[in-house]
Design a protein around this motif. Structure first.
Motif, short mmCIF file in Angstrom:
data_model
loop_
_atom_site.label_atom_id
_atom_site.label_comp_id
_atom_site.label_asym_id
_atom_site.label_seq_id
_atom_site.Cartn_x
_atom_site.Cartn_y
_atom_site.Cartn_z
N ARG A 18 10.64 2.61 -19.28
CA ARG A 18 9.81 1.42 -19.43
C ARG A 18 8.60 1.74 -20.29
O ARG A 18 8.14 2.86 -20.34
N VAL A 19 8.07 0.70 -20.91
CA VAL A 19 6.86 0.81 -21.73
C VAL A 19 5.67 0.41 -20.87
O VAL A 19 5.71 -0.59 -20.16
N LEU A 20 4.61 1.21 -20.93
CA LEU A 20 3.35 0.91 -20.25
C LEU A 20 2.24 0.87 -21.28
O LEU A 20 2.22 1.68 -22.21
N CYS A 21 1.31 -0.08 -21.10
CA CYS A 21 0.18 -0.21 -22.02
C CYS A 21 -0.97 -0.89 -21.28
O CYS A 21 -0.77 -1.93 -20.64
N LEU A 22 -2.14 -0.30 -21.34
CA LEU A 22 -3.31 -0.91 -20.72
C LEU A 22 -4.00 -1.79 -21.77
O LEU A 22 -4.91 -1.36 -22.46
N THR A 23 -3.51 -3.02 -21.88
CA THR A 23 -4.11 -4.01 -22.77
C THR A 23 -5.47 -4.41 -22.20
O THR A 23 -5.82 -4.04 -21.07
N LEU A 24 -6.23 -5.21 -22.94
CA LEU A 24 -7.50 -5.70 -22.41
C LEU A 24 -7.28 -6.49 -21.12
O LEU A 24 -8.06 -6.36 -20.17
N GLY A 25 -6.23 -7.29 -21.09
CA GLY A 25 -5.92 -8.04 -19.87
C GLY A 25 -5.59 -7.13 -18.70
O GLY A 25 -6.02 -7.37 -17.57
N ALA A 26 -4.83 -6.07 -18.98
CA ALA A 26 -4.48 -5.11 -17.93
C ALA A 26 -5.72 -4.37 -17.44
O ALA A 26 -5.87 -4.11 -16.24
N LEU A 30 -7.35 -4.32 -13.70
CA LEU A 30 -7.72 -3.10 -12.99
C LEU A 30 -9.16 -3.14 -12.49
O LEU A 30 -9.46 -2.74 -11.36
N GLU A 31 -10.07 -3.60 -13.35
CA GLU A 31 -11.48 -3.71 -12.94
C GLU A 31 -11.61 -4.55 -11.68
O GLU A 31 -12.29 -4.16 -10.73
N GLY A 32 -10.95 -5.70 -11.68
CA GLY A 32 -11.02 -6.59 -10.52
C GLY A 32 -10.32 -6.03 -9.30
O GLY A 32 -10.86 -6.06 -8.19
N ARG A 33 -9.13 -5.52 -9.51
CA ARG A 33 -8.33 -5.02 -8.38
C ARG A 33 -8.99 -3.83 -7.70
O ARG A 33 -8.95 -3.69 -6.49
N LEU A 34 -9.61 -2.97 -8.48
CA LEU A 34 -10.20 -1.75 -7.92
C LEU A 34 -11.70 -1.90 -7.67
O LEU A 34 -12.36 -0.95 -7.24
N GLY A 35 -12.25 -3.09 -7.93
CA GLY A 35 -13.67 -3.33 -7.66
C GLY A 35 -14.58 -2.47 -8.51
O GLY A 35 -15.67 -2.11 -8.08
N ASP A 38 -16.66 -2.87 -14.33
CA ASP A 38 -16.56 -2.78 -15.79
C ASP A 38 -15.81 -1.52 -16.17
O ASP A 38 -15.40 -0.73 -15.30
N LEU A 39 -15.64 -1.32 -17.47
CA LEU A 39 -14.90 -0.14 -17.95
C LEU A 39 -15.58 1.17 -17.56
O LEU A 39 -14.90 2.14 -17.21
N ALA A 40 -16.90 1.19 -17.61
CA ALA A 40 -17.62 2.40 -17.19
C ALA A 40 -17.35 2.68 -15.72
O ALA A 40 -17.18 3.84 -15.32
N GLY A 41 -17.27 1.64 -14.91
CA GLY A 41 -16.97 1.81 -13.49
C GLY A 41 -15.57 2.37 -13.27
O GLY A 41 -15.36 3.21 -12.39
#
Length: 104
Positions: A18-26, A30-35, A38-41
């Motif tokens: 499978r192909v995996l890619c952390l797009t801006l949406g992804a 992640l930011e929301g799911r992991l609390g 932001d990206l620095a967090g």
């Protein structure tokens, strides 16, 4: 076929490559799911080297969805990953490196 310049990687999950890619949406997912807030967090969270199974599921799930798979984290949690837990962690590291690491 993956394109490392777009941050894509390939991994065997659920018996399929499978192909995996952390797009801006992804990444936003992640930011929301992991609390993380932001990206620095996100960076701070992963820099400590302590990652939970929930973190791995979130990273891989977001990466799979960013790579075009319509898969939920619950579905992912039921799949086998080549190499087991160590394999899942290695996939997450490769994905994060492809997203945030230096390009050669």
């Amino acid at each position: 076929m993956t394109n490392i310049h777009r941050g894509e990687i390939a991994a065997e999950i659920g018996g399929e490559e499978r192909v995996l890619c952390l797009t801006l949406g992804a990444l936003a997912e992640l930011e929301g799911r992991l609390g993380a807030g932001d990206l620095a967090g996100l960076g701070e969270r992963f820099a400590g080297g302590r990652v939970s199974a929930r973190d791995l599921t979130a990273i891989l799930g977001a990466g799979l969805r960013g790579g075009g798979s319509a898969i939920t984290d619950d579905q992912l949690a039921q799949m086998s990953v080549e190499g087991g837990l160590r394999g899942a962690a290695e996939i997450a590291v490769r994905l994060l490196q492809a997203t945030f690491g230096e390009r050669e």
